[in-house]
Design a protein around this motif. Structure first.
Motif, mmCIF file in Angstrom:
data_model
loop_
_atom_site.group_PDB
_atom_site.id
_atom_site.type_symbol
_atom_site.label_atom_id
_atom_site.label_comp_id
_atom_site.label_asym_id
_atom_site.label_seq_id
_atom_site.Cartn_x
_atom_site.Cartn_y
_atom_site.Cartn_z
ATOM 1 N N ALA A 72 1.075 -0.973 0.200
ATOM 2 C CA ALA A 72 -0.120 -0.094 -0.163
ATOM 3 C C ALA A 72 0.702 1.368 -0.413
ATOM 4 O O ALA A 72 0.383 2.754 -0.821
ATOM 5 C CB ALA A 72 -1.372 -0.080 1.047
ATOM 6 N N ALA A 73 1.891 1.158 0.796
ATOM 7 C CA ALA A 73 2.634 2.315 0.434
ATOM 8 C C ALA A 73 3.892 2.346 -0.205
ATOM 9 O O ALA A 73 3.631 3.444 -0.841
ATOM 10 C CB ALA A 73 3.327 2.245 1.850
ATOM 11 N N LEU A 74 3.912 1.411 -1.092
ATOM 12 C CA LEU A 74 4.620 1.506 -2.788
ATOM 13 C C LEU A 74 3.408 2.009 -3.615
ATOM 14 O O LEU A 74 3.662 2.824 -4.205
ATOM 15 C CB LEU A 74 4.695 0.071 -2.967
ATOM 16 N N HIS A 75 2.111 2.217 -3.344
ATOM 17 C CA HIS A 75 1.423 1.789 -4.159
ATOM 18 C C HIS A 75 1.366 3.490 -3.934
ATOM 19 O O HIS A 75 0.978 4.617 -4.600
ATOM 20 C CB HIS A 75 0.343 1.445 -4.157
ATOM 21 N N GLU A 76 1.500 4.671 -3.149
ATOM 22 C CA GLU A 76 0.528 5.293 -2.811
ATOM 23 C C GLU A 76 1.694 5.780 -2.895
ATOM 24 O O GLU A 76 1.528 7.623 -3.124
ATOM 25 C CB GLU A 76 0.571 5.657 -0.989
ATOM 26 N N GLN A 77 3.421 5.967 -2.982
ATOM 27 C CA GLN A 77 4.332 6.778 -2.762
ATOM 28 C C GLN A 77 5.461 5.944 -3.533
ATOM 29 O O GLN A 77 6.458 7.692 -4.254
ATOM 30 C CB GLN A 77 5.440 6.913 -1.745
ATOM 31 N N GLU A 78 4.917 5.578 -4.391
ATOM 32 C CA GLU A 78 6.156 5.984 -5.522
ATOM 33 C C GLU A 78 5.362 5.032 -7.025
ATOM 34 O O GLU A 78 4.779 3.658 -6.936
ATOM 35 C CB GLU A 78 6.747 4.086 -5.417
ATOM 36 N N LEU A 92 13.006 1.042 -6.565
ATOM 37 C CA LEU A 92 13.757 -0.198 -6.763
ATOM 38 C C LEU A 92 14.629 0.427 -5.020
ATOM 39 O O LEU A 92 13.803 -0.154 -3.853
ATOM 40 C CB LEU A 92 14.355 -0.733 -7.490
ATOM 41 N N LEU A 93 14.952 1.707 -4.877
ATOM 42 C CA LEU A 93 15.908 1.563 -3.724
ATOM 43 C C LEU A 93 14.960 1.997 -2.703
ATOM 44 O O LEU A 93 14.815 1.861 -1.698
ATOM 45 C CB LEU A 93 17.409 2.618 -4.050
ATOM 46 N N HIS A 94 14.279 3.046 -2.805
ATOM 47 C CA HIS A 94 12.700 2.681 -2.547
ATOM 48 C C HIS A 94 12.020 2.616 -2.179
ATOM 49 O O HIS A 94 11.538 2.535 -0.557
ATOM 50 C CB HIS A 94 12.293 4.532 -3.114
ATOM 51 N N ALA A 95 11.557 0.916 -2.375
ATOM 52 C CA ALA A 95 11.006 0.417 -2.186
ATOM 53 C C ALA A 95 11.894 -0.810 -1.009
ATOM 54 O O ALA A 95 10.723 -0.909 -0.075
ATOM 55 C CB ALA A 95 10.762 -0.912 -3.226
ATOM 56 N N PHE A 96 13.246 -0.958 -0.870
ATOM 57 C CA PHE A 96 14.068 -1.196 0.069
ATOM 58 C C PHE A 96 13.938 -0.269 1.156
ATOM 59 O O PHE A 96 13.820 -0.728 2.594
ATOM 60 C CB PHE A 96 15.304 -1.456 -0.275
#
Length: 426
Positions: free
Chosen positions: A58-64, A124-128
């Motif tokens: 959910a955070a990835l969907h919102e921020q990236e 990718l780095l943001h996701a990690f």
């Protein structure tokens, strides 16, 4: 003489080491307690790993935005990737030695896979890092819920947790860059293979759509091939800029001795290739450029390359730029060197058998007269002699060759023979 004597007490006191304390230090006690708190909270996170995964997705969907697009294409795959990464990350907090290698392999595979999919490295780095933040936040929340007084102990393991996150960001980035480099090399190799097939005329019809996509050229456009030879091999940009101006859509193929540019010329006339505005820069010294004639479609690029080679053959060895459409008679000679050589020998044979000095004077006079459109006056000015001298030399050429400069058919033969001698002298 008296001997120096040391007391046994002095000897003992000098050799007896100072005993080290055997009681555990306060720091080691704190570290042990902190690890206990960390392991307890990590096990709780493992029990709720699906929920943690949902939060990360959910955070990835919102921020990236890049991950939002990836999740839209493959929601299940994105969720499984996040779940797998979090599982290894949290397990590494509980059993770092037992799961370290597996966790590293997982991060490497994710980095490689995302490079193949074209996901930006920053995403990718943001996701990690976002996953690391959620794990750390989950550790604090779990400890606050079950043992608030132990939250302060997590400070002592914070550096280890973030070192783990940094290590796996580096791993994923290394895998991404390595895979990206390999993919780029394969794309370049494939583009080179496809361009070589087009230029050689060996491409299959089935390969044309792929060639159009890889080379970023329309399959059914109109093309001119430009051949470039000479210049410094390690610095081809100047020679290429002289062949094709900026803003032109072109794919360059580097050869052993000749570079070829496949140039898109849509919108040009039907009979001649376009002369771009502004005109290309003058070629550097020693650079030879041959510009072929237009052809229709990528399937005909092989023929366009042969036309460019013909134009290059007409180009002087000292350098220059030759458009095939402007030098068709010379192109005919170059296209059939055996016939051209035979024509030169037949027409100019008596002249060629003269003494070198006499021969060069007559051939130079004949060539200059033709370049001056048959004007003896202008030819004399170029040769620094009187016009009558030019006319006398021309009459001698007519006597030796048996051909009249006033007869159009003879004049064509002489002109082609001179061109053949110039181009085929070697």
């Amino acid at each position: 003489m008296q001997h120096a004597v040391r007391s046994r007490a002095a000897i003992r006191s000098g050799l007896t080491p100072v005993p080290r304390p055997r009681t555990p230090s306060v720091a080691s006690l704190i570290d042990a307690d902190a690890l206990y708190v960390l392991h307890r909270a990590a096990r709780a996170l493992l029990d709720d790993l699906p929920g943690l995964t949902d939060r990360l997705v959910a955070a990835l969907h919102e921020q990236e935005p890049a991950y939002r697009a990836a999740a839209a294409k493959d929601p299940s795959g994105t969720w499984q990737e996040a779940h797998r990464s979090l599982r290894y990350s949290v397990n590494s907090l509980v059993d770092p030695r037992g799961t370290r290698d597996a966790a590293r392999r997982c991060s490497w595979r994710i980095g490689a896979a995302r490079a193949e999919q074209g996901l930006p490295l920053d995403a990718l780095l943001h996701a990690f890092r976002l996953g690391g933040s959620l794990v750390w936040q989950g550790l604090i929340e779990e400890t606050s819920r079950t043992a608030p007084e132990d939250v302060r102990l997590l400070v002592h393991v914070a550096a280890d947790v973030w070192d783990f996150v940094d290590e796996h960001c580096t791993l994923a980035a290394d895998a991404y860059r390595q895979t990206e480099w390999q993919l780029g090399r394969r794309r370049r190799d494939r583009a080179r293979l496809l361009a070589a097939g087009l230029l050689d005329g060996t491409s299959r019809i089935a390969d044309l759509p792929e060639a159009a996509q890889v080379l970023d050229l329309p399959e059914h456009g109109r093309y001119v091939v430009v051949a470039v030879a000479g210049g410094h091999p390690s610095r081809p940009d100047a020679a290429r800029a002289a062949a094709v101006p900026d803003g032109t859509r072109v794919h360059w193929h580097a050869g052993t001795d000749v570079d070829y540019g496949i140039v898109l010329v849509d919108g040009a006339g039907d009979d001649v290739p376009p002369e771009p505005e502004p005109a290309p820069a003058a070629p550097p010294p020693g650079v030879r450029i041959g510009v072929g004639s237009p052809v229709a479609g990528l399937a005909a690029v092989g023929e366009a390359r042969r036309l460019a080679d013909t134009a290059l053959g007409v180009c002087p060895e000292t350098g220059g730029r030759v458009r095939l459409a402007d030098h068709l008679p010379a192109a005919l000679v170059v296209s059939s060197p055996d016939l051209g050589g035979a024509l030169a020998q037949k027409v100019l044979g008596p002249l060629l058998r003269l003494e070198p000095a006499d021969r060069e004077v007559l051939l130079d006079t004949l060539t200059t007269w033709l370049d001056c459109d048959g004007s003896a006056q202008r030819a004399g000015e170029r040769l620094y002699c009187h016009r009558n001298t030019v006319l006398n030399r021309l009459r001698r050429c007519e006597q030796l060759t048996g051909r009249s400069l006033a007869r159009p058919a003879d004049l064509v033969e002489i002109s082609l023979a001179l061109t053949a001698r110039r181009l085929l002298r070697d």
